[in-house]
Design a protein around this motif. Sequence first.
Motif, PDB file in Angstrom:
ATOM      1  N   MET A 165      31.913  52.341  14.895  1.00  0.00           N
ATOM      2  CA  MET A 165      30.982  52.962  15.907  1.00  0.00           C
ATOM      3  C   MET A 165      29.621  53.153  15.351  1.00  0.00           C
ATOM      4  SD  MET A 165      32.954  53.519  18.432  1.00  0.00           S
ATOM      5  CE  MET A 165      32.147  54.910  19.560  1.00  0.00           C
ATOM      6  N   ILE A 166      28.474  53.031  16.352  1.00  0.00           N
ATOM      7  CA  ILE A 166      27.239  53.275  15.853  1.00  0.00           C
ATOM      8  C   ILE A 166      26.736  54.350  16.595  1.00  0.00           C
ATOM      9  CG2 ILE A 166      24.984  52.160  15.663  1.00  0.00           C
ATOM     10  CD1 ILE A 166      26.439  49.612  15.678  1.00  0.00           C
ATOM     11  N   GLU A 167      25.874  55.407  16.253  1.00  0.00           N
ATOM     12  CA  GLU A 167      25.383  56.345  16.800  1.00  0.00           C
ATOM     13  C   GLU A 167      24.034  56.264  17.106  1.00  0.00           C
ATOM     14  OE1 GLU A 167      24.010  60.884  16.162  1.00  0.00           O
ATOM     15  OE2 GLU A 167      25.622  60.303  15.153  1.00  0.00           O
ATOM     16  N   GLN A 210      24.648  59.333  20.740  1.00  0.00           N
ATOM     17  CA  GLN A 210      25.945  58.867  21.536  1.00  0.00           C
ATOM     18  C   GLN A 210      26.451  57.765  20.823  1.00  0.00           C
ATOM     19  OE1 GLN A 210      24.915  57.136  25.200  1.00  0.00           O
ATOM     20  NE2 GLN A 210      27.005  56.238  25.758  1.00  0.00           N
ATOM     21  N   GLN A 211      27.775  57.845  20.604  1.00  0.00           N
ATOM     22  CA  GLN A 211      28.750  56.715  19.747  1.00  0.00           C
ATOM     23  C   GLN A 211      28.879  55.710  20.582  1.00  0.00           C
ATOM     24  OE1 GLN A 211      29.388  57.242  16.304  1.00  0.00           O
ATOM     25  NE2 GLN A 211      28.334  59.020  16.196  1.00  0.00           N
ATOM     26  N   MET A 212      28.433  54.458  20.104  1.00  0.00           N
ATOM     27  CA  MET A 212      28.651  53.021  20.787  1.00  0.00           C
ATOM     28  C   MET A 212      29.275  52.320  20.098  1.00  0.00           C
ATOM     29  SD  MET A 212      25.125  52.909  22.813  1.00  0.00           S
ATOM     30  CE  MET A 212      25.446  51.782  23.801  1.00  0.00           C
ATOM     31  N   THR A 213      30.044  51.170  20.488  1.00  0.00           N
ATOM     32  CA  THR A 213      30.854  50.153  19.702  1.00  0.00           C
ATOM     33  C   THR A 213      29.581  49.169  19.626  1.00  0.00           C
ATOM     34  OG1 THR A 213      31.321  49.002  21.727  1.00  0.00           O
ATOM     35  CG2 THR A 213      32.960  50.590  20.618  1.00  0.00           C
ATOM     36  N   LEU A 238      26.823  48.191  22.608  1.00  0.00           N
ATOM     37  CA  LEU A 238      25.275  48.448  22.017  1.00  0.00           C
ATOM     38  C   LEU A 238      24.627  47.230  22.541  1.00  0.00           C
ATOM     39  CD1 LEU A 238      22.889  49.962  20.586  1.00  0.00           C
ATOM     40  CD2 LEU A 238      23.517  48.754  18.456  1.00  0.00           C
ATOM     41  N   LEU A 239      25.290  45.859  22.195  1.00  0.00           N
ATOM     42  CA  LEU A 239      24.913  44.542  22.768  1.00  0.00           C
ATOM     43  C   LEU A 239      24.489  44.557  24.400  1.00  0.00           C
ATOM     44  CD1 LEU A 239      23.979  41.755  21.946  1.00  0.00           C
ATOM     45  CD2 LEU A 239      26.204  41.195  21.845  1.00  0.00           C
TER      46      LEU A 239
END
Length: 295
Positions: A1-3, A7-10, A14-15
């Motif tokens: 996961m990326i913040e 907000q946490q996003m896969t 994100l792409l």
Amino acid sequence: MIEVNGQQMTPEELLAAYEEAKNAEQNLKKAAKKALKRRREEQSLKPYQAELILMQKYLEETGRRMIILFEGRDASGKGGTIRRVTRYMNEKHNRVVALGKPTENQRSQWFFQRYVAQFPRGGEVVLFDRSWYNRAVVEPIFGFCTPEEYANFMRGVTGFEKDLVRQGTILVKLYFSVTKDEQARRFERRKTDPLRQWKLSEVDLQAQERWDDFTNQKYEMLKKTHTNHAPWTVIRSNDKFAARLNAMRVILNAVPYQRGNRELDFVPDPNIVISGAREVESMEAERLRSGHFVG
């Protein structure tokens, strides 16, 4: 996961968000570019609209009468051109006439009577958004007149117009010609655009499937009613701006007024403006080549 912004996003999310933002930015740029182009086009019409005011002043001073007919297929740009032509003109001395279905009382009258009732007085311009030529195209296609009524109209209209011109009325007959694909595109836009949906009618919805019927009636109309005293001018209107500009040139050239801007180009574009006689020849040539009319 990326913040991202808390907000946490896969990576996939994100792409997707990046692509969505990129597309939104591109659409915004396209819309801005289109709006700028439209503004430039509208600005470039203003010198001709100023000439139309001078033309109108000449008509007022001389007491001349002028009638301009706007005919053509549905969605061919007649209404937009009328709005640009009249935008800055003196409303006291011009009228746009768009008659609806005749009443039972009007149907019992001489066919031209309800149109004659709308004719200009001295010094006035009347622009017909569709005219008596409904009887040459729309009415016979949809059965709104009898074959005898159609035949009587085609026999009598040239004499009617000759008398009109002989008595001093300046008559300009414009036919706006759009391709089948472009008409379909404009109809589709009308279906989805809430600001344009009111333009769709039952006749419009059948225009595509009865395209060949309209083409045949157009040919008969141009061939039989293009005369020296009341010629047809065909306006190629796939490009709305070019159609509006060149329609203004045709109208201005029909009146012997004193031009204000002598540096302005008054010569119609031969790729946009076609005489009725030349259009008939082109349609006949196409019929010989392909076995049917195109246009």
